[in-house]
Design a protein around this motif. Structure first.
Motif, PDB file in Angstrom:
ATOM      1  N   LEU A  46     -42.617  -0.264  20.402  1.00 40.75           N
ATOM      2  CA  LEU A  46     -42.998   0.517  19.220  1.00 40.75           C
ATOM      3  C   LEU A  46     -43.338  -0.354  18.025  1.00 40.75           C
ATOM      4  O   LEU A  46     -44.061   0.072  17.136  1.00 40.75           O
ATOM      5  CB  LEU A  46     -41.893   1.505  18.858  1.00 40.75           C
ATOM      6  CG  LEU A  46     -41.620   2.593  19.882  1.00 40.75           C
ATOM      7  CD1 LEU A  46     -40.490   3.491  19.408  1.00 40.75           C
ATOM      8  CD2 LEU A  46     -42.869   3.401  20.172  1.00 40.75           C
ATOM      9  N   TRP A  47     -42.862  -1.573  17.976  1.00 35.02           N
ATOM     10  CA  TRP A  47     -43.145  -2.458  16.842  1.00 35.02           C
ATOM     11  C   TRP A  47     -44.491  -3.170  16.974  1.00 35.02           C
ATOM     12  O   TRP A  47     -44.936  -3.822  16.040  1.00 35.02           O
ATOM     13  CB  TRP A  47     -42.031  -3.487  16.656  1.00 35.02           C
ATOM     14  CG  TRP A  47     -41.716  -4.299  17.873  1.00 35.02           C
ATOM     15  CD1 TRP A  47     -40.696  -4.091  18.750  1.00 35.02           C
ATOM     16  CD2 TRP A  47     -42.442  -5.429  18.376  1.00 35.02           C
ATOM     17  NE1 TRP A  47     -40.734  -5.018  19.756  1.00 35.02           N
ATOM     18  CE2 TRP A  47     -41.793  -5.856  19.542  1.00 35.02           C
ATOM     19  CE3 TRP A  47     -43.570  -6.122  17.937  1.00 35.02           C
ATOM     20  CZ2 TRP A  47     -42.239  -6.952  20.288  1.00 35.02           C
ATOM     21  CZ3 TRP A  47     -44.013  -7.212  18.679  1.00 35.02           C
ATOM     22  CH2 TRP A  47     -43.351  -7.620  19.835  1.00 35.02           C
ATOM     23  N   CYS A  64     -51.304  -1.527  18.507  1.00 40.45           N
ATOM     24  CA  CYS A  64     -52.295  -1.262  19.548  1.00 40.45           C
ATOM     25  C   CYS A  64     -53.655  -1.386  18.875  1.00 40.45           C
ATOM     26  O   CYS A  64     -53.935  -0.679  17.916  1.00 40.45           O
ATOM     27  CB  CYS A  64     -52.118   0.140  20.127  1.00 40.45           C
ATOM     28  SG  CYS A  64     -50.600   0.355  21.048  1.00 40.45           S
ATOM     29  N   ILE A  97     -50.086   9.540  14.895  1.00 40.69           N
ATOM     30  CA  ILE A  97     -50.007   9.434  16.351  1.00 40.69           C
ATOM     31  C   ILE A  97     -51.407   9.760  16.859  1.00 40.69           C
ATOM     32  O   ILE A  97     -51.951  10.822  16.549  1.00 40.69           O
ATOM     33  CB  ILE A  97     -48.976  10.407  16.942  1.00 40.69           C
ATOM     34  CG1 ILE A  97     -47.578  10.098  16.377  1.00 40.69           C
ATOM     35  CG2 ILE A  97     -48.984  10.331  18.469  1.00 40.69           C
ATOM     36  CD1 ILE A  97     -46.529  11.137  16.709  1.00 40.69           C
ATOM     37  N   LYS A 103     -52.784   1.288  12.221  1.00 41.27           N
ATOM     38  CA  LYS A 103     -51.347   1.020  12.406  1.00 41.27           C
ATOM     39  C   LYS A 103     -50.649   2.333  12.769  1.00 41.27           C
ATOM     40  O   LYS A 103     -49.841   2.852  12.025  1.00 41.27           O
ATOM     41  CB  LYS A 103     -50.734   0.430  11.133  1.00 41.27           C
ATOM     42  CG  LYS A 103     -51.412  -0.821  10.623  1.00 41.27           C
ATOM     43  CD  LYS A 103     -51.151  -1.998  11.518  1.00 41.27           C
ATOM     44  CE  LYS A 103     -51.496  -3.305  10.841  1.00 41.27           C
ATOM     45  NZ  LYS A 103     -52.817  -3.788  11.022  1.00 41.27           N
ATOM     46  N   PHE A 137     -49.182   5.038  16.199  1.00 46.06           N
ATOM     47  CA  PHE A 137     -48.695   5.070  17.576  1.00 46.06           C
ATOM     48  C   PHE A 137     -49.802   5.655  18.440  1.00 46.06           C
ATOM     49  O   PHE A 137     -50.533   6.549  18.009  1.00 46.06           O
ATOM     50  CB  PHE A 137     -47.435   5.938  17.690  1.00 46.06           C
ATOM     51  CG  PHE A 137     -46.260   5.343  16.972  1.00 46.06           C
ATOM     52  CD1 PHE A 137     -45.694   4.151  17.394  1.00 46.06           C
ATOM     53  CD2 PHE A 137     -45.724   5.974  15.872  1.00 46.06           C
ATOM     54  CE1 PHE A 137     -44.613   3.600  16.726  1.00 46.06           C
ATOM     55  CE2 PHE A 137     -44.644   5.436  15.199  1.00 46.06           C
ATOM     56  CZ  PHE A 137     -44.083   4.239  15.624  1.00 46.06           C
ATOM     57  N   HIS A 138     -49.926   5.155  19.662  1.00 41.87           N
ATOM     58  CA  HIS A 138     -50.992   5.592  20.563  1.00 41.87           C
ATOM     59  C   HIS A 138     -50.392   6.099  21.866  1.00 41.87           C
ATOM     60  O   HIS A 138     -49.549   5.432  22.466  1.00 41.87           O
ATOM     61  CB  HIS A 138     -51.955   4.436  20.837  1.00 41.87           C
ATOM     62  CG  HIS A 138     -52.688   4.003  19.610  1.00 41.87           C
ATOM     63  ND1 HIS A 138     -53.951   4.438  19.317  1.00 41.87           N
ATOM     64  CD2 HIS A 138     -52.309   3.200  18.582  1.00 41.87           C
ATOM     65  CE1 HIS A 138     -54.340   3.907  18.153  1.00 41.87           C
ATOM     66  NE2 HIS A 138     -53.351   3.157  17.693  1.00 41.87           N
ATOM     67  N   TYR A 154     -51.352   0.911  24.537  1.00 37.77           N
ATOM     68  CA  TYR A 154     -50.828   2.220  24.166  1.00 37.77           C
ATOM     69  C   TYR A 154     -49.306   2.140  24.153  1.00 37.77           C
ATOM     70  O   TYR A 154     -48.707   1.412  24.945  1.00 37.77           O
ATOM     71  CB  TYR A 154     -51.271   3.300  25.173  1.00 37.77           C
ATOM     72  CG  TYR A 154     -52.762   3.316  25.344  1.00 37.77           C
ATOM     73  CD1 TYR A 154     -53.568   4.012  24.454  1.00 37.77           C
ATOM     74  CD2 TYR A 154     -53.372   2.585  26.354  1.00 37.77           C
ATOM     75  CE1 TYR A 154     -54.947   3.998  24.583  1.00 37.77           C
ATOM     76  CE2 TYR A 154     -54.756   2.562  26.480  1.00 37.77           C
ATOM     77  CZ  TYR A 154     -55.535   3.263  25.590  1.00 37.77           C
ATOM     78  OH  TYR A 154     -56.889   3.236  25.700  1.00 37.77           O
ATOM     79  N   HIS A 155     -48.679   2.910  23.295  1.00 40.47           N
ATOM     80  CA  HIS A 155     -47.224   2.903  23.241  1.00 40.47           C
ATOM     81  C   HIS A 155     -46.615   3.733  24.368  1.00 40.47           C
ATOM     82  O   HIS A 155     -45.548   3.403  24.876  1.00 40.47           O
ATOM     83  CB  HIS A 155     -46.737   3.408  21.875  1.00 40.47           C
ATOM     84  CG  HIS A 155     -47.108   2.466  20.778  1.00 40.47           C
ATOM     85  ND1 HIS A 155     -48.178   2.687  19.940  1.00 40.47           N
ATOM     86  CD2 HIS A 155     -46.573   1.284  20.410  1.00 40.47           C
ATOM     87  CE1 HIS A 155     -48.282   1.680  19.086  1.00 40.47           C
ATOM     88  NE2 HIS A 155     -47.322   0.816  19.352  1.00 40.47           N
ATOM     89  N   LEU A 181     -41.335  10.460  18.420  1.00 42.74           N
ATOM     90  CA  LEU A 181     -41.980   9.638  17.392  1.00 42.74           C
ATOM     91  C   LEU A 181     -42.018  10.362  16.054  1.00 42.74           C
ATOM     92  O   LEU A 181     -41.766   9.761  15.005  1.00 42.74           O
ATOM     93  CB  LEU A 181     -43.404   9.257  17.819  1.00 42.74           C
ATOM     94  CG  LEU A 181     -43.522   8.293  18.991  1.00 42.74           C
ATOM     95  CD1 LEU A 181     -44.977   8.170  19.423  1.00 42.74           C
ATOM     96  CD2 LEU A 181     -42.939   6.939  18.647  1.00 42.74           C
ATOM     97  N   PRO A 213     -45.607   3.469  10.646  1.00 38.54           N
ATOM     98  CA  PRO A 213     -46.748   4.244  11.140  1.00 38.54           C
ATOM     99  C   PRO A 213     -46.678   5.692  10.659  1.00 38.54           C
ATOM    100  O   PRO A 213     -45.618   6.304  10.655  1.00 38.54           O
ATOM    101  CB  PRO A 213     -46.606   4.170  12.655  1.00 38.54           C
ATOM    102  CG  PRO A 213     -45.802   2.937  12.885  1.00 38.54           C
ATOM    103  CD  PRO A 213     -44.853   2.864  11.732  1.00 38.54           C
TER     104      PRO A 213
END
Length: 174
Positions: free
Chosen positions: A81-82, A85, A20, A96, A98-99, A62-63, A127, A17
């Motif tokens: 994390l893998w 979302c 963010i 792709k 992080f959220h 969401y992460h 992150l 990723p």
């Protein structure tokens, strides 16, 4: 309510990723008044239950979730994390990413400095360090949505400048 864990049903992020994405509660849960304001109670668990009942999703989309609990802010892991979302209005290369979700409606709530510091320290900065994500790759959902006229996430009172300022203050001195 005990929600079953079904990690095998999550799509895996197959690339590293590079972004963010920041969200608030307006993103998917805008009709749920109880999550619109800051509270003194932990509500992420209840949000998970609500999401399972209404959307049949085994976890939040969401992460990380940042919310106010008592006099401070807490950050809770949402998805692994893998796991991807999925947001219908977000397209490549942001699909792709992080959220991070903030509990509350930031059209009505003006977050204090402690909120930005906690969010930076507990969710965004780790992150960035682990995945070498540059500060310029932190984006707001409303900036990258293909439905910009409909999406107001996060709300207008959220300041990306205050978040980046907190992130810069966390950088170790050389």
């Amino acid at each position: 309510m005990k929600i079953p864990y079904k990690p095998s049903l999550f799509e895996r992020i197959n690339i590293k990723p590079r972004y963010i994405v920041i969200h608030d509660i307006n993103c998917e849960f805008d009709g749920l008044a109880e999550f619109q304001t800051l509270s003194n109670q932990f509500r992420t668990g209840k949000l998970r239950d609500t999401n399972f009942l209404f959307n049949a999703e085994f976890d939040l989309n969401y992460h990380f979730v940042v919310e106010k609990v008592l006099d401070d802010y807490e950050t809770v892991v949402g998805r692994p994390l893998w796991a991807v979302c999925e947001h219908e209005d977000i397209v490549s290369p942001y699909d792709k990413a992080f959220h991070v979700l903030m509990l509350g409606n930031f059209n009505d709530i003006n977050p204090d400095d402690r909120f930005y510091r906690q969010m930076a320290y507990r969710a965004v900065s780790p992150l960035m360090v682990m995945f070498r994500i540059p500060i310029g790759n932190i984006v707001l959902h409303s900036e990258i949505s293909n439905s910009k006229d409909k999406v107001q996430c996060p709300g207008s009172l959220f300041s990306i400048d205050k978040l980046t300022s907190q992130l810069k203050s966390l950088k170790p001195k050389k």
